[in-house]
Design a protein around this motif. Sequence first.
Motif, PDB file in Angstrom:
ATOM      1  N   GLU A 126       0.788  -1.229  -0.192  1.00 20.35           N
ATOM      2  CA  GLU A 126      -0.089  -0.081  -0.050  1.00 20.35           C
ATOM      3  C   GLU A 126       0.749   1.323  -0.088  1.00 20.35           C
ATOM      4  O   GLU A 126       0.464   2.324  -0.584  1.00 20.35           O
ATOM      5  N   TYR A 154      -3.459  -8.868  -1.180  1.00 25.70           N
ATOM      6  CA  TYR A 154      -4.569  -9.043  -0.542  1.00 25.70           C
ATOM      7  C   TYR A 154      -5.442 -10.313  -0.741  1.00 25.70           C
ATOM      8  O   TYR A 154      -6.145 -10.620   0.114  1.00 25.70           O
ATOM      9  N   ARG A 159      -8.585 -11.322   1.366  1.00 25.24           N
ATOM     10  CA  ARG A 159      -9.431 -10.144   0.908  1.00 25.24           C
ATOM     11  C   ARG A 159      -9.768 -10.225  -0.350  1.00 25.24           C
ATOM     12  O   ARG A 159      -9.247  -9.241  -1.394  1.00 25.24           O
ATOM     13  N   ASP A 161     -12.482  -9.720  -2.186  1.00 31.69           N
ATOM     14  CA  ASP A 161     -13.278  -8.616  -2.962  1.00 31.69           C
ATOM     15  C   ASP A 161     -12.447  -7.357  -3.264  1.00 31.69           C
ATOM     16  O   ASP A 161     -12.484  -6.791  -4.364  1.00 31.69           O
ATOM     17  N   ASP A 162     -11.259  -6.912  -2.239  1.00 33.76           N
ATOM     18  CA  ASP A 162     -10.360  -5.963  -2.426  1.00 33.76           C
ATOM     19  C   ASP A 162      -9.540  -6.372  -3.538  1.00 33.76           C
ATOM     20  O   ASP A 162      -9.130  -5.397  -4.302  1.00 33.76           O
ATOM     21  N   LYS A 165     -11.607  -5.946  -7.041  1.00 33.18           N
ATOM     22  CA  LYS A 165     -11.601  -4.514  -7.436  1.00 33.18           C
ATOM     23  C   LYS A 165     -10.559  -3.908  -7.796  1.00 33.18           C
ATOM     24  O   LYS A 165     -10.468  -3.193  -8.908  1.00 33.18           O
ATOM     25  N   LEU A 166      -9.313  -4.181  -7.167  1.00 30.21           N
ATOM     26  CA  LEU A 166      -8.060  -3.472  -7.949  1.00 30.21           C
ATOM     27  C   LEU A 166      -7.533  -4.233  -9.131  1.00 30.21           C
ATOM     28  O   LEU A 166      -7.079  -3.554  -9.994  1.00 30.21           O
TER      29      LEU A 166
END
Length: 463
Positions: A126, A154, A159, A161-162, A165-166
């Motif tokens: 990040e 992720y 994670r 879903d994260d 999306k990315l």
Amino acid sequence: MDNFPVSGESLPVRARHLAETFRRNDRSGEASEMEKAIGPADADVADAADAHSGPTLETLNRLGTLVKSFLTRGKWAAAADLGALVLDVRESSYGEEDLATMSAMNNLVSAYWGQGQFDDAVKLGERATNLRKRILGEKNPQTLVSMSNLASAYRGQGRWDDAQKLDCRVLEIKAETSGRDHPSTLVTMANLATSYASQGRYAEAESIERSLVEQGEKRSGATETSILTWKSNLASTYRDQGHLSLAERLDREVVEARRETLGSEHPLTLTSIANLASTYRIQGRWDDAESLDREVVATSVTTLGEKHPQTLMSISNLASTCRSQGQLEEAKYLGEKSAKALKEVLGERHPHTLTAQADMAVTYYVNGQTSDAMKLGSQVLHMMEESLGEKHPHTLSVMSNLGFMYQSKGKWDQAGKFAETVYTRRQSTLGEGHPDTVAALEDLRRISWVEAADRNAARAMSK
């Protein structure tokens, strides 16, 4: 560029200390490569005098190249240790906004991911992504690399879903800037398919993966490594959808190719072998599965370490195979060992941990520990519903197993409710013809017959 002094010992001295540590830990090969990259010891004095002298920068660049080499060969621990040193020196010397410093961050993210240190990978990923977005812009190729690596981290955390999306955002930008057919875009499509598969969206994953394999085999732009990865992913999606013969054919092809090109100890090869073993398990080929599972466990412990998530999942897989072989004591020992360690390493709500615990509940049941099995199964089901979702295939598998346990206790009302829920949800998410949906329908019919027979018996007794 502002000049910042390197604190403490010079880079070559610190690197030699690290090489000595490698050698003491039976990693003499990596130690020799590091010593070669460092150069002669008589350059240390000159290097210590000026952080930006030619020899120091050249050494730093050589060590950075070696980090990438370690990553390519799946030597995650060496890449992480050396990558941390390179990043520390670059950041203290040139600052975090230096392009080479950000590249060092990105390499270390990859090393953390390879080691299964997903929290560290996400934290640094990040940071690297935000830096590159601010300095280079979101559409810069290097920024997109950081975003892709962060999505992988992720996924490692569960994670999904994260990550999805990315992945979608990276694909959108690459399709716009490089085109749909660019090799880099194809890699991102594969990443998105992996996220879809993790979410239980198998049809969407298969559509992308089939397209990638077909394109890869027709064009020269895709590397052999990429094509094998796409085939491996497609095989997993086939297996998840019950297309076992197709999965086995691809799994065997990938295993053979990776053994030949990467060697049997490479992490990608181990993943391929574990996938083939999973296909064998579903086919009921227990001896074949056990042979491969034991190979993966032994090699993973040696090359990745006992606490690496990939090692722990391989132990859980072996436990499942042992249970099916009637080797119940070993199954229980291995299952408890892997579930406990995964909880410590990844956390109790990570999908890998929950999967291992769900499998442990089945082992308890087979061992006659029905109360323990139902208690653990109920706990896992609750956590999976919260973290993965009520309709995720893994959640429904746990519910199905728990329903079977209720059947064995004669609790037909609760078993019937579970069976109806599992069938309805599998029908909507997996499709009517999926083997798991068919099995759920058969289970529901069986329970209905038993309940009908009980009602008829009760009416006959009341007359």
